[in-house]
Design a protein around this motif. Structure first.
Motif, PDB file in Angstrom:
ATOM      1  N   ARG A 151      51.863 -10.894   9.512  1.00  0.00           N
ATOM      2  CA  ARG A 151      52.195 -11.304  10.877  1.00  0.00           C
ATOM      3  C   ARG A 151      51.084 -12.158  11.471  1.00  0.00           C
ATOM      4  NH1 ARG A 151      51.502  -9.535  16.106  1.00  0.00           N
ATOM      5  NH2 ARG A 151      53.292  -9.811  17.491  1.00  0.00           N
ATOM      6  N   SER A 152      49.831 -11.791  11.210  1.00  0.00           N
ATOM      7  CA  SER A 152      48.715 -12.562  11.742  1.00  0.00           C
ATOM      8  C   SER A 152      48.652 -13.961  11.127  1.00  0.00           C
ATOM      9  CB  SER A 152      47.400 -11.825  11.495  1.00  0.00           C
ATOM     10  OG  SER A 152      47.113 -11.738  10.108  1.00  0.00           O
ATOM     11  N   MET A 203      51.771  -0.659   3.431  1.00  0.00           N
ATOM     12  CA  MET A 203      52.811  -1.436   4.107  1.00  0.00           C
ATOM     13  C   MET A 203      52.331  -1.903   5.472  1.00  0.00           C
ATOM     14  SD  MET A 203      56.027   1.037   3.109  1.00  0.00           S
ATOM     15  CE  MET A 203      57.079   0.375   4.386  1.00  0.00           C
ATOM     16  N   MET A 204      51.608  -1.040   6.183  1.00  0.00           N
ATOM     17  CA  MET A 204      51.101  -1.408   7.501  1.00  0.00           C
ATOM     18  C   MET A 204      50.102  -2.557   7.397  1.00  0.00           C
ATOM     19  SD  MET A 204      50.612   2.397   9.131  1.00  0.00           S
ATOM     20  CE  MET A 204      49.806   1.812  10.630  1.00  0.00           C
ATOM     21  N   ARG A 205      49.185  -2.467   6.439  1.00  0.00           N
ATOM     22  CA  ARG A 205      48.187  -3.531   6.286  1.00  0.00           C
ATOM     23  C   ARG A 205      48.841  -4.852   5.910  1.00  0.00           C
ATOM     24  NH1 ARG A 205      45.067   0.837   4.182  1.00  0.00           N
ATOM     25  NH2 ARG A 205      45.852   0.460   2.076  1.00  0.00           N
ATOM     26  N   LYS A 206      49.782  -4.782   4.982  1.00  0.00           N
ATOM     27  CA  LYS A 206      50.450  -6.010   4.557  1.00  0.00           C
ATOM     28  C   LYS A 206      51.240  -6.628   5.698  1.00  0.00           C
ATOM     29  CE  LYS A 206      53.662  -7.834   1.076  1.00  0.00           C
ATOM     30  NZ  LYS A 206      54.475  -8.576   2.074  1.00  0.00           N
ATOM     31  N   GLY A 207      51.998  -5.804   6.426  1.00  0.00           N
ATOM     32  CA  GLY A 207      52.778  -6.333   7.534  1.00  0.00           C
ATOM     33  C   GLY A 207      51.908  -6.929   8.625  1.00  0.00           C
ATOM     34  N   PHE A 208      50.800  -6.257   8.923  1.00  0.00           N
ATOM     35  CA  PHE A 208      49.888  -6.759   9.949  1.00  0.00           C
ATOM     36  C   PHE A 208      49.267  -8.090   9.532  1.00  0.00           C
ATOM     37  CE2 PHE A 208      45.396  -7.073  11.180  1.00  0.00           C
ATOM     38  CZ  PHE A 208      45.555  -7.314  12.532  1.00  0.00           C
ATOM     39  N   TYR A 256      53.475  -3.992  12.945  1.00  0.00           N
ATOM     40  CA  TYR A 256      53.812  -3.583  11.585  1.00  0.00           C
ATOM     41  C   TYR A 256      55.268  -3.913  11.257  1.00  0.00           C
ATOM     42  CZ  TYR A 256      49.635  -1.019  12.855  1.00  0.00           C
ATOM     43  OH  TYR A 256      48.390  -0.701  13.321  1.00  0.00           O
ATOM     44  N   PRO A 257      55.587  -5.210  11.137  1.00  0.00           N
ATOM     45  CA  PRO A 257      56.983  -5.621  10.879  1.00  0.00           C
ATOM     46  C   PRO A 257      57.480  -5.229   9.497  1.00  0.00           C
ATOM     47  CG  PRO A 257      55.498  -7.506  10.749  1.00  0.00           C
ATOM     48  CD  PRO A 257      54.683  -6.361  11.276  1.00  0.00           C
ATOM     49  N   SER A 258      56.585  -4.806   8.612  1.00  0.00           N
ATOM     50  CA  SER A 258      57.043  -4.347   7.302  1.00  0.00           C
ATOM     51  C   SER A 258      57.657  -2.952   7.378  1.00  0.00           C
ATOM     52  CB  SER A 258      55.869  -4.331   6.312  1.00  0.00           C
ATOM     53  OG  SER A 258      54.806  -3.525   6.812  1.00  0.00           O
ATOM     54  N   ILE A 259      57.426  -2.252   8.505  1.00  0.00           N
ATOM     55  CA  ILE A 259      57.987  -0.913   8.700  1.00  0.00           C
ATOM     56  C   ILE A 259      59.065  -0.908   9.782  1.00  0.00           C
ATOM     57  CG2 ILE A 259      57.458   1.460   9.425  1.00  0.00           C
ATOM     58  CD1 ILE A 259      54.748   1.191   8.179  1.00  0.00           C
ATOM     59  N   PHE A 260      58.811  -1.654  10.866  1.00  0.00           N
ATOM     60  CA  PHE A 260      59.731  -1.639  12.009  1.00  0.00           C
ATOM     61  C   PHE A 260      60.352  -3.022  12.201  1.00  0.00           C
ATOM     62  CE2 PHE A 260      56.146   1.271  12.935  1.00  0.00           C
ATOM     63  CZ  PHE A 260      56.834   2.469  12.871  1.00  0.00           C
ATOM     64  N   HIS A 261      61.671  -3.046  12.277  1.00  0.00           N
ATOM     65  CA  HIS A 261      62.397  -4.288  12.552  1.00  0.00           C
ATOM     66  C   HIS A 261      62.864  -4.270  14.003  1.00  0.00           C
ATOM     67  CE1 HIS A 261      65.095  -7.684  12.151  1.00  0.00           C
ATOM     68  NE2 HIS A 261      66.071  -6.934  12.637  1.00  0.00           N
ATOM     69  N   GLU A 262      62.641  -5.381  14.692  1.00  0.00           N
ATOM     70  CA  GLU A 262      62.986  -5.471  16.113  1.00  0.00           C
ATOM     71  C   GLU A 262      64.246  -6.291  16.323  1.00  0.00           C
ATOM     72  OE1 GLU A 262      61.002  -6.770  20.434  1.00  0.00           O
ATOM     73  OE2 GLU A 262      59.902  -7.084  18.550  1.00  0.00           O
ATOM     74  N   SER A 263      65.093  -5.769  17.182  1.00  0.00           N
ATOM     75  CA  SER A 263      66.266  -6.506  17.639  1.00  0.00           C
ATOM     76  C   SER A 263      66.403  -6.235  19.130  1.00  0.00           C
ATOM     77  CB  SER A 263      67.517  -6.068  16.871  1.00  0.00           C
ATOM     78  OG  SER A 263      67.728  -4.676  17.043  1.00  0.00           O
ATOM     79  N   TYR A 264      67.536  -6.588  19.715  1.00  0.00           N
ATOM     80  CA  TYR A 264      67.719  -6.387  21.152  1.00  0.00           C
ATOM     81  C   TYR A 264      69.094  -5.803  21.444  1.00  0.00           C
ATOM     82  CZ  TYR A 264      63.602  -9.300  21.715  1.00  0.00           C
ATOM     83  OH  TYR A 264      62.328  -9.810  21.648  1.00  0.00           O
ATOM     84  N   VAL A 265      69.142  -5.020  22.502  1.00  0.00           N
ATOM     85  CA  VAL A 265      70.398  -4.564  23.079  1.00  0.00           C
ATOM     86  C   VAL A 265      70.348  -4.893  24.571  1.00  0.00           C
ATOM     87  CG1 VAL A 265      70.792  -2.733  21.388  1.00  0.00           C
ATOM     88  CG2 VAL A 265      69.480  -2.249  23.459  1.00  0.00           C
ATOM     89  N   PHE A 266      71.458  -4.688  25.257  1.00  0.00           N
ATOM     90  CA  PHE A 266      71.509  -4.963  26.688  1.00  0.00           C
ATOM     91  C   PHE A 266      71.796  -3.680  27.448  1.00  0.00           C
ATOM     92  CE2 PHE A 266      72.257  -9.026  24.748  1.00  0.00           C
ATOM     93  CZ  PHE A 266      71.593  -9.915  25.571  1.00  0.00           C
TER      94      PHE A 266
END
Length: 426
Positions: free
Chosen positions: A372-373, A364-369, A99-109
């Motif tokens: 992404r697909s 938002m979940m449906r749209k993001g999914f 669900y990238p429309s709700i959660f944005h992913e990044s990285y830390v170390f």
């Protein structure tokens, strides 16, 4: 959906009470052994589809919002996994990435230099959640009254917080209600230590104005004789094609004519082996479901309520015995009890303000999914660039939730696909 109106004079309620011989007479009748079949209701199943995922995502939104900068590494989020209700074989990182429309992913170390996935809320999710918080402030007393009425249903006006936690989503309570809602009403609630050493919530004062059930509020005008016998009938409707047998129809007519006992009244004198007692149990769950904002809850959520509500063994059998009042949906690998009268096909008849917000999150979940697909969102390995200035101390990265996503998404939202054939009567 078709309806059984067991008396032509009044729609849905459809029962009138004839001459009764009083409560003691009715108490002499044993519980009638009637079994009614379960028939699938595609419209109500469509209501349940995706609800487990929506609740998990929405709870994650609350968790992230309360975090510094609304951002947490995956291992911090994993500590809350038990409260999300997700399948054990589903990695939390996989669920979030759907669900990238709700959660944005990044990285830390981490301190060892290992890259760790970190999630934060998107601006759209953050704005929607802000709107929800504003609504909660406006309807706070409504939520408090729902909680008060729940406690008033119980024998000791007390419930373990663990039991309330199972119902908080359905009641519309904030995720962290015990810390950000209860303390504001010290004159109404108190946290107490229970005999089993758990923490419970106790209602400090009884309010007669709240001790009126929804069935009593909605009751049709009664004759003086009916009022004397306290006869109220439940709204009844069946799935199209149910085919109620004559014997069951006659039993249901007689059962509806039995005296109605308020779920807020003391029922300790009742014989649990009678139809009168069963009608009281139906009344308790009828009221409980009316306290929920979407008129439904998972069956397992009420499993711990037998003693607090003074119910007999196997009390949930009333759901099977009264499929015209309750519908048991078996979607999403669980059993959800739905109050039939609350829905017109797939639509709630009375919509709570929080329901609209939840539907926006679901959209938002449906749209993001779907985006992404279709490749409109980059895969997790391409999301964000490493920033060597961000270091997570005190934890060594590793474990399943830190691995790259391997699970297939082919079966996602299959519950929605199964309801394409739903046809609602005009």
């Amino acid at each position: 959906m078709s309806y059984w109106f067991l008396c032509g004079k009044v729609k849905v309620f459809g029962f009138s009470c004839g001459l009764r011989r009083g409560f003691n007479y009715q108490q002499s009748f044993n519980l009638v052994n009637v079994k009614l079949k379960w028939v699938k209701d595609k419209a109500l199943d469509a209501v349940i589809a995706g609800q487990r995922e929506l609740r998990a995502a929405r709870n994650l939104v609350s968790i992230l919002y309360s975090a510094p900068n609304c951002c947490l590494p995956i291992y911090h989020l994993s500590r809350h996994r038990g409260q999300l209700g997700l399948p054990h074989d589903l990695k939390l990182s996989t669920f979030i990435r759907r669900y990238p429309s709700i959660f944005h992913e990044s990285y830390v170390f981490d301190s060892g230099g290992t890259r760790v996935p970190c999630f934060e809320l998107t601006s759209e999710a953050l704005n929607t959640y802000h709107e929800e918080l504003g609504i909660i402030q406006e309807i706070r007393m409504d939520l408090v009254d729902r909680l008060r009425k729940l406690l008033m249903l119980t024998k000791d006006k007390t419930l373990p917080l663990q039991t309330i936690d199972q119902l908080k989503w359905d009641l519309g309570l904030p995720y962290d209600y015990s810390n950000n809602l209860i303390p504001h009403y010290a004159d109404l609630f108190s946290l107490v230590r229970l005999p089993d050493d758990r923490i419970g919530l106790k209602l400090l004062s009884w309010d007669d104005t709240l001790a009126v059930s929804q069935l009593e509020k909605n009751g049709i005008p009664q004759s003086e004789e009916n009022l004397k016998n306290n006869c109220l009938a439940f709204p009844v409707r069946f799935t199209r094609g149910f085919g109620l047998k004559r014997k069951c129809m006659e039993w249901l007519k007689e059962w509806q004519r039995l005296p109605y006992t308020s779920p807020y009244a003391d029922a300790s004198h009742m014989d649990p082996r009678t139809d009168v007692s069963e009608k009281r149990i139906v009344g308790v769950f009828h009221e409980l479901l009316h306290l929920t904002i979407q008129k439904k809850t998972e069956r397992q959520n009420v499993s711990n309520l037998r003693k607090p509500l003074s119910l007999p063994q196997k009390f949930t059998k009333v759901f099977e015995r009264h499929p015209g009042i309750f519908y048991i949906s078996k979607m999403s690998g669980t059993q959800t009890v739905v109050l039939r009268e609350a829905y017109d096909c797939q639509q709630l008849i009375q919509r709570h303000p929080l329901v609209n917000i939840r539907e926006r999150f679901a959209s938002m979940m449906r749209k993001g999914f779907l985006d992404r697909s279709r490749g409109l969102h980059k895969k997790s390995a391409d999301v964000g660039l490493e920033d060597s200035s961000k270091i997570v101390h005190g934890h060594k990265a590793g474990g399943n939730d830190l691995d790259s996503e391997l699970e297939s998404d082919n079966d996602l939202f299959s519950d929605y696909d199964s309801d394409d054939s739903v046809q609602c009567p005009s």
